[in-house]
Design a protein around this motif. Structure first.
Motif, PDB file in Angstrom:
ATOM      1  N   ARG A  38      63.557 -17.420-134.990  1.00  0.00           N
ATOM      2  CA  ARG A  38      62.941 -16.230-134.398  1.00  0.00           C
ATOM      3  C   ARG A  38      63.961 -15.130-134.170  1.00  0.00           C
ATOM      4  O   ARG A  38      63.658 -13.943-134.328  1.00  0.00           O
ATOM      5  N   GLU A  39      65.181 -15.508-133.805  1.00  0.00           N
ATOM      6  CA  GLU A  39      66.242 -14.510-133.660  1.00  0.00           C
ATOM      7  C   GLU A  39      66.564 -13.876-135.014  1.00  0.00           C
ATOM      8  O   GLU A  39      66.806 -12.662-135.110  1.00  0.00           O
ATOM      9  N   ARG A  42      63.836 -11.363-135.915  1.00  0.00           N
ATOM     10  CA  ARG A  42      64.016 -10.092-135.207  1.00  0.00           C
ATOM     11  C   ARG A  42      65.211  -9.315-135.754  1.00  0.00           C
ATOM     12  O   ARG A  42      65.134  -8.098-135.956  1.00  0.00           O
ATOM     13  N   ARG A  80      54.953  -2.975-125.861  1.00  0.00           N
ATOM     14  CA  ARG A  80      56.251  -3.359-126.424  1.00  0.00           C
ATOM     15  C   ARG A  80      56.465  -4.861-126.316  1.00  0.00           C
ATOM     16  O   ARG A  80      56.916  -5.509-127.275  1.00  0.00           O
ATOM     17  N   GLU A  81      56.121  -5.427-125.173  1.00  0.00           N
ATOM     18  CA  GLU A  81      56.301  -6.863-124.985  1.00  0.00           C
ATOM     19  C   GLU A  81      55.324  -7.678-125.824  1.00  0.00           C
ATOM     20  O   GLU A  81      55.670  -8.754-126.323  1.00  0.00           O
ATOM     21  N   ARG A  84      56.717  -7.674-129.284  1.00  0.00           N
ATOM     22  CA  ARG A  84      57.890  -8.565-129.341  1.00  0.00           C
ATOM     23  C   ARG A  84      57.453 -10.027-129.393  1.00  0.00           C
ATOM     24  O   ARG A  84      57.947 -10.815-130.202  1.00  0.00           O
ATOM     25  N   ALA A  85      56.501 -10.383-128.532  1.00  0.00           N
ATOM     26  CA  ALA A  85      56.039 -11.772-128.500  1.00  0.00           C
ATOM     27  C   ALA A  85      55.307 -12.150-129.784  1.00  0.00           C
ATOM     28  O   ALA A  85      55.489 -13.248-130.323  1.00  0.00           O
ATOM     29  N   THR A  87      55.663 -10.761-132.788  1.00  0.00           N
ATOM     30  CA  THR A  87      56.611 -10.806-133.910  1.00  0.00           C
ATOM     31  C   THR A  87      57.358 -12.128-133.934  1.00  0.00           C
ATOM     32  O   THR A  87      57.593 -12.710-135.003  1.00  0.00           O
ATOM     33  N   SER A  88      57.717 -12.635-132.763  1.00  0.00           N
ATOM     34  CA  SER A  88      58.448 -13.898-132.718  1.00  0.00           C
ATOM     35  C   SER A  88      57.600 -15.061-133.232  1.00  0.00           C
ATOM     36  O   SER A  88      58.133 -16.101-133.608  1.00  0.00           O
ATOM     37  N   ALA A 294      56.559  -8.910-119.584  1.00  0.00           N
ATOM     38  CA  ALA A 294      57.023  -9.861-120.594  1.00  0.00           C
ATOM     39  C   ALA A 294      56.285 -11.190-120.439  1.00  0.00           C
ATOM     40  O   ALA A 294      55.879 -11.808-121.435  1.00  0.00           O
ATOM     41  N   ARG A 298      53.944 -12.650-123.404  1.00  0.00           N
ATOM     42  CA  ARG A 298      54.275 -13.948-124.011  1.00  0.00           C
ATOM     43  C   ARG A 298      53.143 -14.943-123.828  1.00  0.00           C
ATOM     44  O   ARG A 298      52.770 -15.663-124.755  1.00  0.00           O
TER      45      ARG A 298
END
Length: 334
Positions: A38-39, A42, A80-81, A84-85, A87-88, A294, A298
């Protein structure tokens, strides 16, 4: 050139198959490997091939975040969160406005071509919930503690948050605490969570507040807060504090106080809910109840993805933590 699965695999030092397993949220992948992949996703800005995924799995890889107001304070942080969640987990996000014209046909099930819907509003268009649930599309209610019991929910505990906000005002020495934001009819019908929390805190403190201290608003716009506060400040027994059900209402109340020649917080304290950027930069700065965006994002994305794999599982309800952020608008009186 677009980033490929192989690029992600090389960056994470794993096989292409492992990357695919992580992106598709398959089990039996260690937490360390899942984190590394996942890192890498991103870091490299990897975007799945949605057409190939749709052919292979029947899924589009899209989640819809449906909001009541695209200009609402706090939405940018939540969106935004969510992105982010998502996309991971290998998904992309589309943002849909909620309203009478937003989803032209409730019978069609709302926004087309998405695998799941995150509904960040407590009022759904007529038939939308039935249409979505009937179509088998996962629907997660986000941010409110009330809602359809058939749906997964991740929510702020509205009763507890309102009680904590009211008790914060009590702890600062206020005793004539009004509230702004109840739905019309809430005072005589089934009260919404924020109203229940406010009333419980007032009753626990042994206060007998004047009639008219619970103000209803049809919406949570700045002007709604201004008008309600304007009436309160003209009350024969003017309140020394106002609990508002949103930061927008609270900011409207701040302006009404200024126009009435009242000093905040010396004459009247104000608290809202939402921890908006506007509140952090208003004058005075606004005390607010903050949920963790967040955590909300998540958890909502995780619920939606889990529902795709386990459509018959019982609906989940998860309570998000909240905290009071004291600022200038509620400094202790006296």
């Amino acid at each position: 050139m677009a980033t490929t699965l192989r690029d992600v695999a090389q960056h994470a030092r794993v096989s292409v198959k492992t990357v695919s397993n992580v992106i598709n949220d398959y089990p039996h992948v260690s937490d360390d490997v899942r984190r590394r992949v996942r890192e890498a996703v991103r870091a490299l800005g990897y975007r799945p091939n949605l057409a190939a995924r749709t052919l292979r799995t029947g899924r589009t890889g899209l989640l819809a975040l449906v909001v009541a107001d695209v200009e609402a304070p706090g939405l940018h942080g939540l969106a935004r969160e969510v992105v982010r969640a998502a996309t991971s987990q290998g998904f992309r996000v589309v943002i849909e406005p909620h309203g009478p014209d937003a989803w032209p046909s409730a019978r069609a099930g709302g926004p087309p071509g998405v695998d799941a819907v995150l509904l960040a509003t407590d009022v759904a268009a007529p038939g939308v919930l039935d249409a979505r649930l009937g179509a088998g599309t996962p629907l997660v209610l986000l941010g409110e503690s009330s809602g359809d019991p058939r749906c997964d929910r991740v929510a702020l505990d509205g009763v507890r948050a309102a009680a904590d906000a009211t008790e914060h005002l009590l702890h600062t020495g206020r005793r004539r605490i009004a509230a702004i934001g109840a739905r019309p009819g809430a005072a005589t019908g089934h009260a919404q969570p924020h109203t229940l929390g406010y009333q419980r805190a007032v009753h626990r403190a042994g206060l007998d507040l004047p009639a008219g201290y619970l103000r209803t608003t049809s919406q949570h716009r700045y002007e709604d807060g201004y008008r309600a506060a304007h009436r309160l400040f003209a009350h024969e027994q003017r309140p020394d504090a106002v609990f508002c059900y949103s930061d927008r209402l609270a900011i409207g109340a701040l302006r009404a106080a200024a126009d009435a020649g009242l000093r905040v917080p010396a004459d009247v304290a104000v608290i809202g809910i939402g921890d908006s950027a506007e509140g952090r930069y208003s004058r005075p700065t606004l005390t607010s109840v903050s949920a963790d965006p967040a955590f909300l994002a998540r958890t909502a994305v995780a619920l939606a993805v889990a529902r795709l794999d386990r459509p018959d599982a019982p609906p989940a309800r998860i309570i998000a933590p909240h905290t009071i952020l004291p600022r200038e608008s509620s400094h202790p009186s006296g």
